[in-house]
Design a protein around this motif. Structure first.
Motif, PDB file in Angstrom:
ATOM      1  N   CYS A  30       0.837  -1.189   0.000  1.00  0.00           N
ATOM      2  CA  CYS A  30       0.000   0.000   0.000  1.00  0.00           C
ATOM      3  C   CYS A  30       0.878   1.246   0.000  1.00  0.00           C
ATOM      4  O   CYS A  30       1.898   1.292   0.681  1.00  0.00           O
ATOM      5  CB  CYS A  30      -0.892   0.016   1.237  1.00  0.00           C
ATOM      6  N   VAL A  32       0.675   5.697  -0.017  1.00  0.00           N
ATOM      7  CA  VAL A  32      -0.148   6.879   0.195  1.00  0.00           C
ATOM      8  C   VAL A  32       0.534   8.051  -0.489  1.00  0.00           C
ATOM      9  O   VAL A  32       1.710   8.326  -0.230  1.00  0.00           O
ATOM     10  CB  VAL A  32      -0.331   7.175   1.706  1.00  0.00           C
ATOM     11  N   ASP A  33      -0.192   8.760  -1.363  1.00  0.00           N
ATOM     12  CA  ASP A  33       0.408   9.917  -2.028  1.00  0.00           C
ATOM     13  C   ASP A  33       0.183  11.175  -1.194  1.00  0.00           C
ATOM     14  O   ASP A  33      -0.412  11.131  -0.119  1.00  0.00           O
ATOM     15  CB  ASP A  33      -0.088  10.077  -3.466  1.00  0.00           C
ATOM     16  N   GLY A  36      -3.247  12.022   0.103  1.00  0.00           N
ATOM     17  CA  GLY A  36      -3.895  11.065   0.987  1.00  0.00           C
ATOM     18  C   GLY A  36      -4.574   9.918   0.268  1.00  0.00           C
ATOM     19  O   GLY A  36      -5.323   9.162   0.876  1.00  0.00           O
ATOM     20  N   ILE A  38      -4.766   6.327  -1.189  1.00  0.00           N
ATOM     21  CA  ILE A  38      -4.102   5.050  -0.927  1.00  0.00           C
ATOM     22  C   ILE A  38      -4.219   4.174  -2.175  1.00  0.00           C
ATOM     23  O   ILE A  38      -5.309   3.979  -2.703  1.00  0.00           O
ATOM     24  CB  ILE A  38      -4.735   4.326   0.271  1.00  0.00           C
ATOM     25  N   SER A  39      -3.086   3.656  -2.623  1.00  0.00           N
ATOM     26  CA  SER A  39      -3.057   2.714  -3.749  1.00  0.00           C
ATOM     27  C   SER A  39      -2.645   1.349  -3.211  1.00  0.00           C
ATOM     28  O   SER A  39      -1.703   1.247  -2.426  1.00  0.00           O
ATOM     29  CB  SER A  39      -2.054   3.163  -4.814  1.00  0.00           C
TER      30      SER A  39
END
Length: 72
Positions: A30, A32-33, A36, A38-39
């Motif tokens: 996972c 987080v960019d 905010g 989440i990928s």
């Protein structure tokens, strides 16, 4: 829509798992960019094999020194 449980666990909707080819027992990562978002990315065994084969080894510095340089 997924709901976050008391242990911060999330159950992904079945259709999303099918689309991403994620099944029980798969390993995911996972990210987080800055906004905010989440990928979730399914890890594939051997996917990075050979990626660093062109990188020359510098034997003049220790592994610990290399780690410390990377943290700077």
């Amino acid at each position: 829509m997924a709901k976050v449980g008391a242990k911060r666990q999330i159950t992904l909707p079945k259709q999303q798992c099918i689309a991403a080819q994620i099944t029980a027992g798969d390993i995911v990562d996972c990210f987080v960019d800055r906004q905010g978002v989440i990928s979730i990315v399914k890890k594939h065994s051997g996917a990075a094999k050979g990626v660093l084969r062109h990188v020359a080894i510098n034997t003049e510095i220790s592994e610990q020194e290399s780690i410390e340089i990377g943290r700077a």
